[in-house]
Design an enzyme around this catalytic site. Structure first.
Site, short mmCIF file in Angstrom:
data_model
loop_
_atom_site.label_atom_id
_atom_site.label_comp_id
_atom_site.label_asym_id
_atom_site.label_seq_id
_atom_site.Cartn_x
_atom_site.Cartn_y
_atom_site.Cartn_z
N THR A 1 -78.55 -85.41 5.32
CA THR A 1 -77.92 -86.41 6.19
C THR A 1 -78.82 -87.62 6.34
O THR A 1 -80.01 -87.55 6.12
CB THR A 1 -77.64 -85.80 7.59
N ARG B 1 -64.57 -78.14 8.38
CA ARG B 1 -65.64 -78.10 9.37
C ARG B 1 -66.22 -79.51 9.58
O ARG B 1 -66.55 -80.21 8.64
CB ARG B 1 -66.74 -77.16 8.89
N GLY C 1 -69.41 -81.31 11.53
CA GLY C 1 -70.66 -81.02 12.24
C GLY C 1 -70.90 -82.05 13.33
O GLY C 1 -69.97 -82.63 13.90
N ASP C 2 -72.17 -82.28 13.61
CA ASP C 2 -72.54 -83.23 14.66
C ASP C 2 -72.50 -84.68 14.19
O ASP C 2 -72.32 -85.59 15.01
CB ASP C 2 -73.96 -82.92 15.19
N THR D 1 -80.40 -85.19 12.48
CA THR D 1 -80.09 -84.43 11.27
C THR D 1 -80.48 -82.97 11.55
O THR D 1 -81.40 -82.74 12.33
CB THR D 1 -80.85 -84.94 10.03
N GLY E 1 -75.87 -78.92 12.78
CA GLY E 1 -74.96 -79.67 13.63
C GLY E 1 -74.37 -78.85 14.76
O GLY E 1 -74.17 -79.35 15.87
N1 ASP Z 1 -76.23 -82.38 10.77
C1 ASP Z 1 -75.49 -82.18 9.57
C2 ASP Z 1 -74.32 -81.30 9.86
O1 ASP Z 1 -74.44 -80.38 10.63
C3 ASP Z 1 -76.26 -81.56 8.46
C4 ASP Z 1 -77.59 -82.13 8.17
O2 ASP Z 1 -78.16 -82.85 8.96
O3 ASP Z 1 -78.09 -81.83 7.10
O4 ASP Z 1 -73.29 -81.50 9.24
#
Ligand code: ASP
Length: 406
Positions: free
Chosen positions: A238, A266, A268-269, A289, A292
């Protein structure tokens, strides 16, 4: 209670008056620490380490008087366009169905506007798509097919985001590890059973077999070991980036392909305003990052900005958010070893911090990137020493490294 039109107007007027008072009150920190008021003397950009190569072009936007969100976009579209960054945009690792689905969001401090998109297929620059949602709709978030259609309507080109390299890594995962997926109770569930630590000797054998299969799948020799690691320890990647100029205008954005091998749909955050990214023009910006699911539950970016509003330094504010995640696991280090999180924090006076859950190995400490006229990587401040382990947990590596036994 029946409210007449006259009564409604009176109530609303009273409401506006008290709202004005509340807004005024927000300028004063609730705790002892003072929230510095002056903007920085020079522009500053902070990003996840994969933004490093693109910081110059973001900085050029700021020094030529451009908008802070445009500067951020100059940085984060770099990894989106790079087929070899497999955590973002083109070349991102796919979901369990071998489809790349991207998430992004952005916030523009000066106008206090926001945009977000989630689970978008076949559009590469979803950061720009989130900005288009912000600028060209009355909404904040579009998801899935609707977000994609909006993107095509806005002129974003249709692109195959799955590179040959990512497809082959997916095949390696499918053949070897796809029974260890995101289905079933997750790490946070009381029903979750931690993997048995007694099979660790099988791990080396498994790596060797996977290397052989990687060769059969045509994965190039120099990428084979990395491909095996991506399957065994699905990477977090990310990019989040925030920028501030001398006027104190601040913006931020986050873009990702999300966690590898995730269940289709899905989010994520990263596309969640307040989790993956948050900006308050009066206080500062924060982004994330990492895992999430855990960040969403502590509203990480928003929590950090609110902590700074109450007088915490950027580092204290970030550490507090990390500790909230640990608290959600009751401090269970056997589970925490699977949770990774990094925060990138920029206050409105230009003070900044990068904090992370795990320090990484001594040879590869966790870093973040900064440009304030000089471009550099800095080591993030870690809550725990040692490395995290990728998710989902595999039985063969469900044991704590010595330095992680706390
Ligand atoms: N935060 C991201 C997610 O959960 C993944 C990542 O940061 O690699 O989708």
């Amino acid at each position: 209670m029946k409210v007449s039109r006259r009564g409604f107007i009176a109530t609303t007027a009273a409401g506006s008056a008290s709202l004005a008072l509340d807004l005024k009150g927000q300028d004063k920190p609730a705790t002892t620490g003072a929230l510095p008021g002056n903007p920085p003397k020079k522009p500053i950009i902070i990003s996840a380490h994969n933004g490093y190569n693109y910081l110059d072009r973001g900085y050029a936007v700021l020094t030529s008087g451009g908008d802070t969100l445009d500067a951020v976009m100059q940085v984060i579209t770099g990894p989106e366009d790079d087929p070899n960054d497999d955590s973002v945009g083109l070349g991102g690792l796919p979901n369990e169905d071998c489809v790349v689905q991207l998430d992004a969001c952005c916030m523009h401090g000066p106008t206090r506007m926001a945009g977000a998109v989630a689970a978008v297929e076949e559009i590469k620059n979803v950061s720009l798509l989130s900005k288009a949602v912000m600028e060209h709709t009355g909404h904040v978030m579009l998801v899935g097919a609707g977000a994609q259609k909006f993107g095509f309507d806005m002129g974003f080109p249709r692109i195959n985001l799955l590179t040959e390299r990512s497809r082959k890594v997916w095949l390696l995962w499918k053949e070897t590890m796809s029974n260890k997926d995101w289905w079933g109770p997750g790490l946070a569930s009381p029903k979750y059973v931690l993997p048995d630590a007694s099979h660790s000797e099988l791990y080396e054998e498994r790596i060797q077999k996977m290397g052989e299969l990687a060769a059969k799948l045509g994965i190039e020799p120099e990428f084979r070991a990395a491909a095996v690691q991506r399957v065994l320890r699905p990477p977090t990647g990310t990019i989040n980036c925030s920028a501030i100029n001398e006027k104190g205008e601040i913006s931020g954005a986050t873009t990702t392909s999300g966690l590898a091998w995730k269940i289709s749909g899905r989010a994520g955050d990263s596309p969640i305003i307040g989790a993956g990214c948050y900006v308050d023009q009066d206080v500062g910006a924060a982004g994330a990052t990492g895992n999430g699911e855990e960040n969403i539950k502590v509203c990480g970016a928003h929590t950090i900005v609110e902590n700074m509003r109450r007088g915490m330094s950027p580092q204290e504010a970030g550490m507090d958010a990390l500790k909230r995640i640990v608290r959600n696991f009751n401090g269970d280090m056997a589970k925490m070893q699977y949770v990774d999180m990094s925060y990138y924090i920029l206050r409105k006076d230009g003070a900044y911090a990068g904090v992370c859950m795990w320090s990484g190995g001594p040879e590869h400490p966790r870093t973040f990137s900064v440009h304030d006229g000089t471009k550099r990587n800095e080591v993030a401040v870690a809550l725990f020493q040692g490395k995290s382990i990728g998710w989902p947990p595999m039985p063969e590596r469900g044991h704590l490294a010595p330095e992680q036994k706390k």
